[in-house]
Design a protein around this motif. Sequence first.
Motif, PDB file in Angstrom:
ATOM      1  N   SER A 181       0.829  -1.206   0.000  1.00 19.96           N
ATOM      2  CA  SER A 181       0.000   0.000   0.000  1.00 19.96           C
ATOM      3  C   SER A 181       0.871   1.267   0.000  1.00 19.96           C
ATOM      4  O   SER A 181       0.550   2.248  -0.678  1.00 19.96           O
ATOM      5  CB  SER A 181      -0.926   0.003   1.219  1.00 19.96           C
ATOM      6  N   GLU A 182       1.976   1.239   0.756  1.00 17.01           N
ATOM      7  CA  GLU A 182       2.850   2.402   0.807  1.00 17.01           C
ATOM      8  C   GLU A 182       3.641   2.555  -0.489  1.00 17.01           C
ATOM      9  O   GLU A 182       3.879   3.677  -0.950  1.00 17.01           O
ATOM     10  CB  GLU A 182       3.792   2.287   2.010  1.00 17.01           C
TER      11      GLU A 182
ATOM     12  N   ARG B  93       1.401   4.151  -2.938  1.00 15.16           N
ATOM     13  CA  ARG B  93       1.257   5.581  -2.668  1.00 15.16           C
ATOM     14  C   ARG B  93       2.460   6.361  -3.209  1.00 15.16           C
ATOM     15  O   ARG B  93       2.317   7.436  -3.792  1.00 15.16           O
ATOM     16  CB  ARG B  93       1.129   5.793  -1.161  1.00 15.16           C
TER      17      ARG B  93
ATOM     18  N   HIS C 185       2.214   6.546  -6.931  1.00 14.14           N
ATOM     19  CA  HIS C 185       1.206   7.528  -7.321  1.00 14.14           C
ATOM     20  C   HIS C 185       1.793   8.937  -7.285  1.00 14.14           C
ATOM     21  O   HIS C 185       1.532   9.760  -8.176  1.00 14.14           O
ATOM     22  CB  HIS C 185      -0.003   7.442  -6.399  1.00 14.14           C
ATOM     23  N   LEU C 186       2.606   9.230  -6.261  1.00 13.84           N
ATOM     24  CA  LEU C 186       3.211  10.545  -6.124  1.00 13.84           C
ATOM     25  C   LEU C 186       4.133  10.858  -7.303  1.00 13.84           C
ATOM     26  O   LEU C 186       4.265  12.017  -7.703  1.00 13.84           O
ATOM     27  CB  LEU C 186       4.006  10.619  -4.816  1.00 13.84           C
TER      28      LEU C 186
ATOM     29  N   GLU D 104       3.466  17.471   1.155  1.00  7.72           N
ATOM     30  CA  GLU D 104       3.340  16.076   0.742  1.00  7.72           C
ATOM     31  C   GLU D 104       4.527  15.246   1.222  1.00  7.72           C
ATOM     32  O   GLU D 104       4.364  14.088   1.617  1.00  7.72           O
ATOM     33  CB  GLU D 104       3.219  16.005  -0.780  1.00  7.72           C
TER      34      GLU D 104
ATOM     35  N   LEU E  63       4.540  12.066   3.807  1.00  3.77           N
ATOM     36  CA  LEU E  63       5.241  10.820   3.503  1.00  3.77           C
ATOM     37  C   LEU E  63       6.179  10.438   4.635  1.00  3.77           C
ATOM     38  O   LEU E  63       6.246   9.272   5.045  1.00  3.77           O
ATOM     39  CB  LEU E  63       6.058  10.973   2.209  1.00  3.77           C
TER      40      LEU E  63
END
Length: 197
Positions: free
Chosen positions: A32-33, A36, A39-40, A123, A127
Amino acid sequence: REERACALDALDPDSILRHYRYFLDSDDLPQSELARLHHLAGSDYRHTFASGAVIVHRGDMESALLHILQGTVAVWDGDSVIAMRHKGDVVAERFFLSKGNVGVPVKIVAETDVVLWRIEFQEVEQLAATMPSVGTCIFRSVVTQLSRRIQNQMVQLSSTVLEDGSVSHPYNTASTTSSQARNESGEWSEAVQQALS
């Protein structure tokens, strides 16, 4: 004008993150991380600019890291280009670290058609809260690049000596004599430090 060869050959999230050293092979991140992080570095955070477009105006309160994925940008101070940044480079590290509390003293313009990957300071903070190793990588990379750039400027300043013994700053038409450039303890004078800021 400052130039650098590019080593960024692909624009997939993994290649981008590894090029900028924002991700370590040894990191064992949950899926999941990792998703993420990918995606960034994905298309939602990319921006395109046509040649000649102003990317950052003088005085803007900028708080993002600007990564050049394609093209070249010029950094203008008044009517002069003081630096060129190319594919694979990062722009605006100092303003990112100031979290947008300092107005940008220069203008950044697309020299060619440009694709930028933009990350806001907020952001990266988010993180770092959930993925400390990734946050550390990003901040370390930013500080290292900024330190290297300042070192290069200092070398340019100390090595550019005119016939009259003065030191010509690469970003400024004003000059400082070599005896004035450093004080008695060997440190850079206040005038020189201001010129580099």
